[in-house]
Design a protein around this motif. Structure first.
Motif, PDB file in Angstrom:
ATOM      1  N   PRO A   1      17.252  -3.339  -3.563  1.00 25.78           N
ATOM      2  CA  PRO A   1      16.920  -2.088  -3.158  1.00 25.78           C
ATOM      3  C   PRO A   1      16.217  -1.111  -4.469  1.00 25.78           C
ATOM      4  CG  PRO A   1      18.973  -2.446  -2.347  1.00 25.78           C
ATOM      5  CD  PRO A   1      19.099  -3.889  -3.838  1.00 25.78           C
ATOM      6  N   GLY A   2      15.437  -0.408  -3.451  1.00 27.57           N
ATOM      7  CA  GLY A   2      14.663   0.207  -5.125  1.00 27.57           C
ATOM      8  C   GLY A   2      14.639   1.944  -4.233  1.00 27.57           C
ATOM      9  N   ARG A   3      13.925   2.750  -5.347  1.00 22.68           N
ATOM     10  CA  ARG A   3      14.024   4.565  -4.399  1.00 22.68           C
ATOM     11  C   ARG A   3      12.557   4.377  -3.658  1.00 22.68           C
ATOM     12  NH1 ARG A   3      18.034   7.909  -6.090  1.00 22.68           N
ATOM     13  NH2 ARG A   3      19.063   7.078  -7.471  1.00 22.68           N
ATOM     14  N   LEU A   4      11.422   3.722  -4.211  1.00 21.19           N
ATOM     15  CA  LEU A   4      10.697   3.447  -4.255  1.00 21.19           C
ATOM     16  C   LEU A   4      10.173   2.566  -3.071  1.00 21.19           C
ATOM     17  CD1 LEU A   4       7.678   4.311  -5.207  1.00 21.19           C
ATOM     18  CD2 LEU A   4       7.471   2.466  -6.213  1.00 21.19           C
ATOM     19  N   ALA A   5      11.182   1.876  -2.373  1.00 20.10           N
ATOM     20  CA  ALA A   5      11.155   1.326  -1.433  1.00 20.10           C
ATOM     21  C   ALA A   5      11.239   1.830   0.328  1.00 20.10           C
ATOM     22  CB  ALA A   5      11.464  -0.221  -1.090  1.00 20.10           C
TER      23      ALA A   5
ATOM     24  N   ARG B   1       0.926  -1.068  -0.129  1.00 20.40           N
ATOM     25  CA  ARG B   1       0.353   0.379  -0.024  1.00 20.40           C
ATOM     26  C   ARG B   1       1.167   1.370   0.282  1.00 20.40           C
ATOM     27  NH1 ARG B   1      -2.465  -0.329   5.940  1.00 20.40           N
ATOM     28  NH2 ARG B   1      -0.931  -0.715   6.693  1.00 20.40           N
ATOM     29  N   HIS B   2       2.584   1.148   0.806  1.00 20.77           N
ATOM     30  CA  HIS B   2       2.872   2.325   1.046  1.00 20.77           C
ATOM     31  C   HIS B   2       3.993   2.392  -0.721  1.00 20.77           C
ATOM     32  CE1 HIS B   2       3.462   1.360   5.028  1.00 20.77           C
ATOM     33  NE2 HIS B   2       2.710   2.089   4.629  1.00 20.77           N
ATOM     34  N   LEU B   3       3.996   1.777  -1.193  1.00 25.61           N
ATOM     35  CA  LEU B   3       4.375   1.957  -3.090  1.00 25.61           C
ATOM     36  C   LEU B   3       3.138   2.203  -3.559  1.00 25.61           C
ATOM     37  CD1 LEU B   3       6.125  -1.846  -3.135  1.00 25.61           C
ATOM     38  CD2 LEU B   3       6.886  -0.080  -1.962  1.00 25.61           C
ATOM     39  N   ALA B   4       2.552   1.921  -3.892  1.00 23.07           N
ATOM     40  CA  ALA B   4       0.755   1.895  -4.572  1.00 23.07           C
ATOM     41  C   ALA B   4       0.857   3.162  -4.131  1.00 23.07           C
ATOM     42  CB  ALA B   4      -0.246   1.162  -4.208  1.00 23.07           C
ATOM     43  N   GLY B   5       0.732   3.582  -2.887  1.00 18.23           N
ATOM     44  CA  GLY B   5       0.147   5.004  -2.672  1.00 18.23           C
ATOM     45  C   GLY B   5       1.378   6.334  -2.965  1.00 18.23           C
TER      46      GLY B   5
ATOM     47  N   CYS C   1      11.237   6.615   3.208  1.00 19.17           N
ATOM     48  CA  CYS C   1      10.686   8.402   2.440  1.00 19.17           C
ATOM     49  C   CYS C   1      10.543   8.293   0.898  1.00 19.17           C
ATOM     50  CB  CYS C   1      12.321   8.836   3.004  1.00 19.17           C
ATOM     51  SG  CYS C   1      13.033   9.302   4.586  1.00 19.17           S
ATOM     52  N   SER C   2       9.697   7.694   0.608  1.00 22.49           N
ATOM     53  CA  SER C   2       9.475   7.187  -0.963  1.00 22.49           C
ATOM     54  C   SER C   2       8.484   8.492  -0.817  1.00 22.49           C
ATOM     55  CB  SER C   2       9.818   6.352  -1.818  1.00 22.49           C
ATOM     56  OG  SER C   2       8.761   5.482  -0.998  1.00 22.49           O
ATOM     57  N   GLY C   3       7.351   8.248   0.090  1.00 24.63           N
ATOM     58  CA  GLY C   3       6.195   9.638  -0.152  1.00 24.63           C
ATOM     59  C   GLY C   3       6.396  10.563  -0.130  1.00 24.63           C
ATOM     60  N   LYS C   4       7.108  11.020   1.319  1.00 24.59           N
ATOM     61  CA  LYS C   4       7.881  12.638   1.099  1.00 24.59           C
ATOM     62  C   LYS C   4       8.673  12.508   0.330  1.00 24.59           C
ATOM     63  CE  LYS C   4      11.992  13.779   3.232  1.00 24.59           C
ATOM     64  NZ  LYS C   4      12.617  13.445   3.945  1.00 24.59           N
ATOM     65  N   HIS C   5       9.517  12.042  -0.849  1.00 25.00           N
ATOM     66  CA  HIS C   5       9.661  12.768  -2.190  1.00 25.00           C
ATOM     67  C   HIS C   5       9.086  12.924  -3.102  1.00 25.00           C
ATOM     68  CE1 HIS C   5      14.315  12.573  -0.789  1.00 25.00           C
ATOM     69  NE2 HIS C   5      13.938  12.038   0.114  1.00 25.00           N
ATOM     70  N   ALA C   6       8.224  12.094  -2.970  1.00 31.05           N
ATOM     71  CA  ALA C   6       7.195  12.442  -4.645  1.00 31.05           C
ATOM     72  C   ALA C   6       6.554  13.439  -4.074  1.00 31.05           C
ATOM     73  CB  ALA C   6       6.194  10.987  -4.325  1.00 31.05           C
ATOM     74  N   ALA C   7       6.022  13.307  -2.762  1.00 32.97           N
ATOM     75  CA  ALA C   7       4.749  14.441  -2.552  1.00 32.97           C
ATOM     76  C   ALA C   7       6.178  15.758  -2.788  1.00 32.97           C
ATOM     77  CB  ALA C   7       4.652  14.885  -0.891  1.00 32.97           C
ATOM     78  N   MET C   8       7.419  16.176  -2.626  1.00 32.68           N
ATOM     79  CA  MET C   8       8.285  17.144  -3.268  1.00 32.68           C
ATOM     80  C   MET C   8       8.514  17.038  -4.476  1.00 32.68           C
ATOM     81  SD  MET C   8      11.563  16.525  -0.311  1.00 32.68           S
ATOM     82  CE  MET C   8      11.337  17.462   0.878  1.00 32.68           C
ATOM     83  N   LEU C   9       8.048  16.037  -5.256  1.00 36.92           N
ATOM     84  CA  LEU C   9       8.209  16.784  -6.738  1.00 36.92           C
ATOM     85  C   LEU C   9       6.992  17.080  -7.055  1.00 36.92           C
ATOM     86  CD1 LEU C   9      10.253  13.342  -7.736  1.00 36.92           C
ATOM     87  CD2 LEU C   9      10.871  15.373  -8.355  1.00 36.92           C
TER      88      LEU C   9
ATOM     89  N   GLU D   1      -1.364   3.610   9.674  1.00 34.77           N
ATOM     90  CA  GLU D   1      -0.428   3.373   9.338  1.00 34.77           C
ATOM     91  C   GLU D   1       0.536   3.499   7.412  1.00 34.77           C
ATOM     92  OE1 GLU D   1      -2.888   1.186  12.067  1.00 34.77           O
ATOM     93  OE2 GLU D   1      -3.834   2.263  10.513  1.00 34.77           O
ATOM     94  N   LEU D   2      -0.468   4.427   6.968  1.00 34.25           N
ATOM     95  CA  LEU D   2      -0.166   4.830   6.099  1.00 34.25           C
ATOM     96  C   LEU D   2       1.552   5.874   6.389  1.00 34.25           C
ATOM     97  CD1 LEU D   2      -0.727   4.433   2.775  1.00 34.25           C
ATOM     98  CD2 LEU D   2      -2.888   4.022   4.641  1.00 34.25           C
ATOM     99  N   ALA D   3       1.439   6.516   7.184  1.00 35.17           N
ATOM    100  CA  ALA D   3       2.518   7.194   7.765  1.00 35.17           C
ATOM    101  C   ALA D   3       3.524   6.463   9.144  1.00 35.17           C
ATOM    102  CB  ALA D   3       2.474   8.627   8.726  1.00 35.17           C
ATOM    103  N   SER D   4       3.268   5.145   8.579  1.00 33.37           N
ATOM    104  CA  SER D   4       4.218   3.828   9.365  1.00 33.37           C
ATOM    105  C   SER D   4       3.897   2.659   8.964  1.00 33.37           C
ATOM    106  CB  SER D   4       4.136   4.037  11.463  1.00 33.37           C
ATOM    107  OG  SER D   4       2.816   3.881  11.207  1.00 33.37           O
ATOM    108  N   GLY D   5       3.481   1.546   9.306  1.00 32.72           N
ATOM    109  CA  GLY D   5       3.540   0.611   8.619  1.00 32.72           C
ATOM    110  C   GLY D   5       3.052  -0.696   9.935  1.00 32.72           C
ATOM    111  N   SER D   6       1.965  -1.262   9.852  1.00 34.92           N
ATOM    112  CA  SER D   6       1.397  -2.321  10.623  1.00 34.92           C
ATOM    113  C   SER D   6       2.108  -2.173  11.529  1.00 34.92           C
ATOM    114  CB  SER D   6       0.877  -3.837   9.682  1.00 34.92           C
ATOM    115  OG  SER D   6       0.884  -3.234   8.438  1.00 34.92           O
ATOM    116  N   GLY D   7       1.616  -2.959  12.567  1.00 35.22           N
ATOM    117  CA  GLY D   7       2.624  -3.476  14.231  1.00 35.22           C
ATOM    118  C   GLY D   7       3.233  -2.320  14.264  1.00 35.22           C
ATOM    119  N   ARG D   8       3.043  -1.135  14.014  1.00 38.97           N
ATOM    120  CA  ARG D   8       4.877   0.527  13.759  1.00 38.97           C
ATOM    121  C   ARG D   8       3.900   0.432  15.833  1.00 38.97           C
ATOM    122  NH1 ARG D   8       7.548   1.958   9.427  1.00 38.97           N
ATOM    123  NH2 ARG D   8       7.876   4.186  10.542  1.00 38.97           N
TER     124      ARG D   8
END
Length: 338
Positions: free
Chosen positions: A137-141, A95-99, A144-152, A236-243
């Protein structure tokens, strides 16, 4: 424009941390975690301070809600799950990658436009599955990729350059720095580079708590309120399951909370009560119970916080102790040490 009412930048010095938690095993203090803690009352006054709350430090990812507010002020039109993801240190779940892909799509961009460092997913279970599947390893994974996508996306909307969006002199980063100073109420002490490659702004622990309180007490519909609503509704979108930080927001009604690397946590309630914690050695095993105890000191019902009192220490599979906040933080109802 920066306002003249800002306080001076915090002093850059070796923080005078104090003991904030004891590692107690079998009734003997086996170790001591040092750090600093601040608790703000509803009127913004300091209700409790331990250690050095005025020295310059790096909030790390605990500053992401402030960065996200700055982007919303600059025109970022996200809400709900995607805005929560813009303030995330996510676990790398699908869900984080898709978002993150969705944010990039809205900007007309792709993963190739990201400039964060490639990494494996932050969540242990997700990372293990990733490695088993042989995925690199990937940039999407990277968390901080959500923050970077929002910055772009913010850059695209404002016509700002995309390739250089991580340069501290870039219009985006200048806009973020201005809001960091606005919400913390103080000038930035120093700018460096965070682990993901984005500029990292040094403020004080006190300033970080003030910023969180400013966000949670903002009027409905403001960028601050939009960000707070998004993260609280979709933790959970700002962190993850079980965090732990997501579980904490689920447990305490109205709470906005964000963790950061090196033992940082900030949290605030809608009435302006706020806490901020820095564990000197960066240990999460101390961060979680100390932050929970600070919230109890701020008036949160300790019964809501027992899940965060610290994992028991085991001896031969049997609980023999735990990490326990110092007495000045510990509610009487806190679980006892063995």
């Amino acid at each position: 424009m920066y306002t003249s009412s800002l306080a001076d930048a915090p002093a850059i010095r070796e923080p005078q941390h104090a003991p904030v938690a004891h590692l107690v095993r079998g009734g003997v203090t086996e170790g001591v975690h040092h750090g600093s803690v601040v608790v703000l009352d509803t009127d913004g006054r300091v209700g409790l301070r331990l250690g050095d709350i005025e020295a310059a430090f790096y909030p790390r990812s605990a500053l992401k809600p402030v960065q996200a507010v700055a982007m919303v002020r600059a025109g970022l039109p996200l809400d709900g799950e995607l805005l929560s993801l813009a303030a995330a240190s996510h676990s790398g779940e699908e869900r984080h990658l898709a978002g993150t892909r969705r944010i990039l799509e809205l900007a007309g961009l792709t993963e190739d436009d990201l400039r964060n460092v490639p990494d494996l997913p932050f969540g242990p279970a997700v990372r293990d599955a990733w490695v088993r599947e042989g995925r690199p390893p990937g940039r999407l994974a990277q968390n901080c990729s959500g923050k970077h996508a929002a910055m772009l996306y913010t850059c695209r909307l404002n016509g700002w350059p995309l390739d250089s969006y991580l340069d501290p002199e870039h219009p985006l980063q200048q806009a973020i720095a201005e809001i960091v100073e606005d919400l913390t109420g103080q000038r930035i002490a120093r700018v460096t580079v965070d682990g993901c490659g984005a500029p990292l702004f040094s403020v004080s622990l006190h300033g970080l708590a003030r910023a969180a309180a400013r966000i949670t007490t903002a009027a409905p519909g403001t960028p601050e309120a939009r960000l707070a609503d998004a993260v609280r509704r979709h933790p959970e979108l700002a962190s993850g399951s079980g965090r732990d930080v997501a579980a904490l927001m689920r447990a305490v009604p109205g709470l906005l909370a964000k963790d950061g690397f090196e033992g940082v946590e900030v949290a605030a309630l809608p009435d302006g009560r706020a806490i901020a914690v820095k564990i000197a050695d960066g240990a999460d095993r101390a961060r979680v119970p100390v932050a929970a105890a600070a919230l109890a000191h701020a008036g949160v019902d300790p019964a809501l916080l027992t899940e965060f009192a610290g994992e028991p220490l085991l001896g031969g599979g049997v609980p023999v102790g735990r990490v326990r906040p110092v007495r000045s933080l510990t509610p009487t109802s806190w679980p006892a040490c063995a």
